[in-house]
Design an enzyme around this catalytic site. Structure first.
Site, PDB file in Angstrom:
ATOM      1  N   LYS A 194      36.571 -32.563  16.472  1.00  7.50           N
ATOM      2  CA  LYS A 194      36.951 -32.897  17.841  1.00  7.50           C
ATOM      3  C   LYS A 194      37.160 -31.641  18.676  1.00  7.50           C
ATOM      4  O   LYS A 194      36.692 -31.543  19.814  1.00  7.50           O
ATOM      5  CB  LYS A 194      38.211 -33.758  17.849  1.00  7.50           C
ATOM      6  CG  LYS A 194      38.607 -34.252  19.228  1.00  7.50           C
ATOM      7  CD  LYS A 194      39.722 -35.287  19.165  1.00  7.50           C
ATOM      8  CE  LYS A 194      40.027 -35.826  20.563  1.00  7.50           C
ATOM      9  NZ  LYS A 194      41.050 -36.891  20.534  1.00  7.50           N
ATOM     10  N   GLU A 200      38.870 -25.865   8.131  1.00  3.84           N
ATOM     11  CA  GLU A 200      38.104 -26.324   6.971  1.00  3.84           C
ATOM     12  C   GLU A 200      36.655 -26.627   7.354  1.00  3.84           C
ATOM     13  O   GLU A 200      35.710 -26.231   6.671  1.00  3.84           O
ATOM     14  CB  GLU A 200      38.748 -27.570   6.352  1.00  3.84           C
ATOM     15  CG  GLU A 200      40.159 -27.378   5.856  1.00  3.84           C
ATOM     16  CD  GLU A 200      41.214 -27.784   6.876  1.00  3.84           C
ATOM     17  OE1 GLU A 200      42.325 -28.134   6.459  1.00  3.84           O
ATOM     18  OE2 GLU A 200      40.913 -27.745   8.101  1.00  3.84           O
ATOM     19  N   GLY A 253      40.605 -39.029  16.261  1.00  4.31           N
ATOM     20  CA  GLY A 253      39.732 -38.765  15.126  1.00  4.31           C
ATOM     21  C   GLY A 253      39.558 -39.946  14.195  1.00  4.31           C
ATOM     22  O   GLY A 253      38.439 -40.279  13.785  1.00  4.31           O
ATOM     23  N   ARG A 254      40.645 -40.613  13.844  1.00  2.00           N
ATOM     24  CA  ARG A 254      40.552 -41.723  12.885  1.00  2.00           C
ATOM     25  C   ARG A 254      39.991 -42.988  13.528  1.00  2.00           C
ATOM     26  O   ARG A 254      39.794 -43.992  12.836  1.00  2.00           O
ATOM     27  CB  ARG A 254      41.904 -41.974  12.239  1.00  2.00           C
ATOM     28  CG  ARG A 254      43.043 -42.259  13.204  1.00  2.00           C
ATOM     29  CD  ARG A 254      44.391 -42.155  12.492  1.00  2.00           C
ATOM     30  NE  ARG A 254      45.519 -42.291  13.391  1.00  2.00           N
ATOM     31  CZ  ARG A 254      46.008 -41.315  14.148  1.00  2.00           C
ATOM     32  NH1 ARG A 254      45.420 -40.132  14.151  1.00  2.00           N
ATOM     33  NH2 ARG A 254      47.071 -41.504  14.907  1.00  2.00           N
ATOM     34  N   GLU A 339      48.450 -42.210   8.823  1.00  2.00           N
ATOM     35  CA  GLU A 339      48.490 -41.200   9.883  1.00  2.00           C
ATOM     36  C   GLU A 339      48.903 -41.827  11.207  1.00  2.00           C
ATOM     37  O   GLU A 339      49.549 -41.180  12.029  1.00  2.00           O
ATOM     38  CB  GLU A 339      47.128 -40.510  10.021  1.00  2.00           C
ATOM     39  CG  GLU A 339      47.182 -39.275  10.912  1.00  2.00           C
ATOM     40  CD  GLU A 339      45.952 -38.400  10.781  1.00  2.00           C
ATOM     41  OE1 GLU A 339      45.890 -37.584   9.843  1.00  2.00           O
ATOM     42  OE2 GLU A 339      45.038 -38.542  11.618  1.00  2.00           O
ATOM     43  N   HIS A 369      41.966 -53.289 -14.860  1.00  2.00           N
ATOM     44  CA  HIS A 369      42.197 -52.659 -16.161  1.00  2.00           C
ATOM     45  C   HIS A 369      42.940 -51.345 -16.019  1.00  2.00           C
ATOM     46  O   HIS A 369      42.962 -50.537 -16.951  1.00  2.00           O
ATOM     47  CB  HIS A 369      40.849 -52.453 -16.863  1.00  2.00           C
ATOM     48  CG  HIS A 369      40.126 -53.727 -17.139  1.00  2.00           C
ATOM     49  ND1 HIS A 369      40.316 -54.464 -18.294  1.00  2.00           N
ATOM     50  CD2 HIS A 369      39.253 -54.441 -16.386  1.00  2.00           C
ATOM     51  CE1 HIS A 369      39.568 -55.555 -18.257  1.00  2.00           C
ATOM     52  NE2 HIS A 369      38.916 -55.563 -17.102  1.00  2.00           N
ATOM     53  N   LYS A 479      49.573 -26.725   8.325  1.00  2.00           N
ATOM     54  CA  LYS A 479      48.523 -25.862   8.862  1.00  2.00           C
ATOM     55  C   LYS A 479      49.128 -24.588   9.459  1.00  2.00           C
ATOM     56  O   LYS A 479      48.581 -23.487   9.294  1.00  2.00           O
ATOM     57  CB  LYS A 479      47.735 -26.598   9.947  1.00  2.00           C
ATOM     58  CG  LYS A 479      46.897 -27.769   9.458  1.00  2.00           C
ATOM     59  CD  LYS A 479      46.165 -28.389  10.631  1.00  2.00           C
ATOM     60  CE  LYS A 479      45.329 -29.588  10.227  1.00  2.00           C
ATOM     61  NZ  LYS A 479      44.625 -30.180  11.392  1.00  2.00           N
TER      62      LYS A 479
END
Length: 506
Positions: A194, A200, A253-254, A339, A369, A479
């Site tokens: 964005k 990263e 963003g999400r 978030e 399982h 961060k």
């Protein structure tokens, strides 16, 4: 006389606590009331939403509806669709629905123009305008990666038009894995950020460019497409403006899968399916915008969520997709829900009380399982969502899908009914809640509708709790400290100092 928010919450908390089996025994119409099929319209499949195996009752629903009125739910929903500020801490609107054609007219028009720009670029890539392109490495993190990764994995399993690899982890192992699967001579790189400053993402992008150049690609930067709300930053980084696909600052963003962040999805499945994904989401937008009270499916789901998280003290919520195509859905929902609603203060900055539970999950039948022992006989109350498809995603013997669905439905029945035994080790207490979302099929439209349902469910929860689901300041502190370590000159706690010394970092 209208209730205040606090009074409405008090009423919700005062109801008796019958078992699920008692609720079914006392109301022969329970399934009809709490299992609703939504038709998406046109040729799109439908989806059945069954909340009958939860502890919702007519009386509790009525009190939750009063809470929604006390929370100004209808007004907040209208503000969101009108493109008004619903993220007060950052002074922003939240216009992800406008990307799908449902929202403020000017925002819808802007989104259509940006989408047409993306369509032309996608088609150009498919038609060979950039030469033979077989692979796309999509570099992003958080919402810039989770949504595309889920959508590509769900929708592009049958001969994708372009082989897409989504890389989010700064750990170089992840990027090297993508390199191993791709031919640099036929690979494009999409950089999704964005702000176009995410460390990263930009580090991975730089390494991808180096890989292209080191392997004989003469114009490595010419292989980059930027997906960003900061196009000027992409230009500064070296991306030609003709290969920059912007999206609006009002798209978080999400919530950005529907924007140019969805570029890798369109590249993998083609524009027709990408548009179908938008159409399915838009159908759910219209349902959420135009339906009131308990008939509003995301709001009904939020009523159940809050009954367990706030009234019954459930600290987690589990999601199990009985469909391999949706294996990444729990990961996606973790970010969307935690978030958004992992907050501890109200919009006014006051203590909020319990908010979002921890979202987790897995894929059926594998999870049976692994973790279902705790769900059936453990001490934690864990409301569960089961998600399945009537149509299989495979062409093998029908027995595969029949066994899959039988297990899905059996788990919900067993969690509710339990089984008494004189042997305490073989006793199942039952009365454990679940909801089931049963799709006609997992196609692009249904997938879009499922994601939009969960977006609106998250928003509805936030409004009822009086919190802001659209900021995420909690991700910033770590961060900031990482940057201080990189810069040097600061001291930290003894443990951190010892770890930095042991790793030779800083």
């Amino acid at each position: 006389m209208a209730l205040s928010r606090d009074e409405a919450w008090e009423k919700v908390a005062l109801h008796p606590d019958p078992t699920l089996e008692e609720l079914f025994a006392d109301d022969c119409d329970r399934v009809d009331k709490l299992a609703t099929r939504l038709e998406l319209g046109g040729d799109m499949p439908g989806i059945l939403f069954d909340w009958s195996k939860t502890h919702l009752t007519d009386e509790i629903l009525a009190d939750f509806e009063a809470l929604a009125r006390a929370s100004d739910f209808a007004e907040m929903r209208a503000k969101m669709f009108a493109g008004e500020v619903v993220n007060p801490t950052e002074g922003r609107a939240a216009e992800h629905s406008a990307l799908r054609g449902v929202g403020k007219d000017s925002s819808v028009e802007e989104a259509e123009a940006l989408r047409e720009r993306m369509r032309l670029l996608v088609n150009a890539l498919h038609e060979g305008a950039f030469g033979e392109i077989k692979h796309l490495i999509h570099v992003g993190i958080g919402g810039s990666a989770l949504g595309p990764d889920l959508a590509v994995d769900a929708l592009a399993r049958d001969l994708p038009l372009v082989d897409v690899h989504v890389v989010s982890n700064i750990d170089g192992v992840a990027l090297e894995e993508a390199f191993e699967a791709c031919d640099p001579q036929t690979t494009f790189v999409a950089v999704a950020s964005k702000t176009f400053t995410t460390i990263e993402t930009m580090t991975n992008a730089q390494s991808a460019l180096k890989w292209l150049a080191d392997n004989g690609v003469s114009d490595a930067s010419g292989r980059v497409i930027a997906l960003t709300a900061a196009p000027e930053k992409a230009v500064e980084w070296g991306v030609d403006e003709t290969r920059i696909l912007p999206f609006a600052e009002s798209v978080g963003g999400r919530y950005s899968l529907w924007s140019s962040i969805g570029f890798p999805v369109a590249v993998a499945v083609g524009w027709e399916d990408f548009q179908a994904m938008l159409d399915g989401a838009a159908a759910f937008d219209q349902h959420f915008r135009d339906t009131d009270g308990r008939d509003n499916l995301p709001l009904r789901a939020a009523f159940a969520d809050l009954l367990y998280a706030r009234i019954k003290g459930a600290q987690t919520r589990a999601v199990f997709a009985y469909d391999e195509r949706l294996r990444l859905l729990p990961d996606y929902l973790q970010q969307l829900e935690m978030e958004s609603n992992g907050k501890s203060v109200t919009v006014d900055g006051k203590p909020s009380g319990p908010t979002a539970p921890i979202t987790w999950g897995g894929v059926g039948t594998d999870a049976q399982h692994a973790v279902f022992q705790l769900l059936h006989q453990g001490t934690h109350l864990v409301p569960i969502d089961f998600i399945a498809s009537i149509e299989p995603g495979d062409t093998l013997d029908a027995a595969h899908h029949t066994i899959l669905l039988m297990n899905c439905f059996a788990q919900g029945a067993a969690l509710m009914a339990g089984k008494s035994s004189d042997d305490p080790h073989r006793n199942y207490p039952g009365n454990r809640p679940s909801a089931t979302i049963l799709c006609d099929d997992i196609d692009a439209a249904t997938f879009g509708a499922l994601i939009a349902f969960h977006e609106h469910r998250t928003f509805a929860n936030a409004v009822l709790m009086d919190i802001n689901p659209f900021d995420q300041f909690g991700v910033e502190l770590g961060k900031e400290i990482a940057k201080k370590i990189e810069k040097g000159g600061e001291r930290f706690d003894a443990s951190t100092e010892a770890l930095l010394k042991a790793a030779g970092v800083g």
